[in-house]
Design a protein around this motif. Sequence first.
Motif, PDB file in Angstrom:
ATOM      1  N   PRO A 171       0.823  -1.217   0.000  1.00 25.78           N
ATOM      2  CA  PRO A 171       0.000   0.000   0.000  1.00 25.78           C
ATOM      3  C   PRO A 171       0.855   1.264   0.000  1.00 25.78           C
ATOM      4  O   PRO A 171       1.991   1.268   0.468  1.00 25.78           O
ATOM      5  CB  PRO A 171      -0.798  -0.123   1.304  1.00 25.78           C
ATOM      6  CG  PRO A 171      -0.787  -1.569   1.639  1.00 25.78           C
ATOM      7  CD  PRO A 171       0.529  -2.091   1.153  1.00 25.78           C
ATOM      8  N   SER A 172       0.280   2.342  -0.523  1.00 30.18           N
ATOM      9  CA  SER A 172       1.003   3.610  -0.619  1.00 30.18           C
ATOM     10  C   SER A 172       0.818   4.444   0.645  1.00 30.18           C
ATOM     11  O   SER A 172      -0.281   4.538   1.190  1.00 30.18           O
ATOM     12  CB  SER A 172       0.515   4.408  -1.828  1.00 30.18           C
ATOM     13  OG  SER A 172       0.874   3.758  -3.031  1.00 30.18           O
ATOM     14  N   VAL A 173       1.910   5.068   1.061  1.00 30.50           N
ATOM     15  CA  VAL A 173       1.918   5.936   2.240  1.00 30.50           C
ATOM     16  C   VAL A 173       2.475   7.294   1.825  1.00 30.50           C
ATOM     17  O   VAL A 173       3.493   7.366   1.128  1.00 30.50           O
ATOM     18  CB  VAL A 173       2.798   5.345   3.363  1.00 30.50           C
ATOM     19  CG1 VAL A 173       2.753   6.233   4.601  1.00 30.50           C
ATOM     20  CG2 VAL A 173       2.365   3.931   3.700  1.00 30.50           C
ATOM     21  N   LEU A 174       1.811   8.366   2.241  1.00 28.28           N
ATOM     22  CA  LEU A 174       2.297   9.722   1.982  1.00 28.28           C
ATOM     23  C   LEU A 174       2.724  10.354   3.301  1.00 28.28           C
ATOM     24  O   LEU A 174       1.940  10.407   4.253  1.00 28.28           O
ATOM     25  CB  LEU A 174       1.207  10.570   1.319  1.00 28.28           C
ATOM     26  CG  LEU A 174       1.527  12.050   1.077  1.00 28.28           C
ATOM     27  CD1 LEU A 174       2.778  12.214   0.216  1.00 28.28           C
ATOM     28  CD2 LEU A 174       0.335  12.760   0.435  1.00 28.28           C
ATOM     29  N   LEU A 175       3.970  10.849   3.342  1.00 26.74           N
ATOM     30  CA  LEU A 175       4.556  11.421   4.552  1.00 26.74           C
ATOM     31  C   LEU A 175       4.684  12.933   4.407  1.00 26.74           C
ATOM     32  O   LEU A 175       5.238  13.427   3.422  1.00 26.74           O
ATOM     33  CB  LEU A 175       5.941  10.812   4.801  1.00 26.74           C
ATOM     34  CG  LEU A 175       6.007   9.282   4.835  1.00 26.74           C
ATOM     35  CD1 LEU A 175       7.456   8.817   4.972  1.00 26.74           C
ATOM     36  CD2 LEU A 175       5.155   8.732   5.965  1.00 26.74           C
ATOM     37  N   LEU A 176       4.190  13.666   5.406  1.00 21.57           N
ATOM     38  CA  LEU A 176       4.172  15.127   5.358  1.00 21.57           C
ATOM     39  C   LEU A 176       4.844  15.689   6.612  1.00 21.57           C
ATOM     40  O   LEU A 176       4.331  15.543   7.721  1.00 21.57           O
ATOM     41  CB  LEU A 176       2.728  15.628   5.265  1.00 21.57           C
ATOM     42  CG  LEU A 176       1.938  15.095   4.060  1.00 21.57           C
ATOM     43  CD1 LEU A 176       0.461  15.402   4.217  1.00 21.57           C
ATOM     44  CD2 LEU A 176       2.480  15.676   2.761  1.00 21.57           C
TER      45      LEU A 176
END
Length: 281
Positions: free
Chosen positions: A76-81
């Motif tokens: 799965p894709s994870v977006l880190l901010l």
Amino acid sequence: MNLKKMIPLVYGQFLNVIALFFPNLAGNKALNIFAKVRKGKLHSNQLSKLLQEGLGEKIECNGHSIQSYRWKGTGPSVLLLHGWESNSNRWRNLITVLKEKEYDIHAIDAPAHGLSSGEYHFLPNYAAAFHQILKKHEISHLIGHSMGGMACMYEFYHHEHPSVKNIITMGSPCDFSLVVSDFQSILKFNNRVMKALDKVVHLNVGYHINEFSSAQFCEKIPQNGYLFHDEKDLQIPISQSQKLHEYWKTSELITFSGFGHSLHQKEVIKKIVALLDQTKS
């Protein structure tokens, strides 16, 4: 009093004088001082090996050139901010673990941070930048530290992203007014300046300072929320996550002790990965 502590007070008195005659100018000056990014920039020759491996395309957004990163995986894709005056390198420990577990990892440097262009950071521009990532990729999980978490709430209030299952905020403010109040206490400018600043913020963002709150934004967010916060966070008090948890009905408050505002320790990473693995398809 040392020079480092005197400079903000000089700025504050400067704003107080301007506000007597030119309140709009004082409001704009105050906003520029507040939004000026003084740390967190990177140069291409400073990149760690990890960031070099993930270096991606530049995203053009609202006059900014935004640096993106991607470490491709089959999961799965994870977006880190990241948060204020930081950059994508703050995620290095988490990225290393997620890579081992084959997650598809995305990150960006916020406007005026890391390798992204600009001198000033405004949260709506941050949201507009990662909005493009969310539209281009099937992101399953968002993780935002500090102001990055608040930017998540702002974005999801204004746009639906059904592919996202979970939002994790880490040491994030709930109320923008808290951050601005701290700014006022440091510079010690008067309420005339604050009123002018509020007017400028409303003109540029569409919200008054006391209206800009994740407690309001979460009303339109159906995703599961996990609110990480250290009980002794000296930068953003845990009461901010407690307040958001009260309003965000699909959220869970997860507390730590002794890890401070950064929340990059092994125990925290272990908890993040466990939450992501629960919904791993």
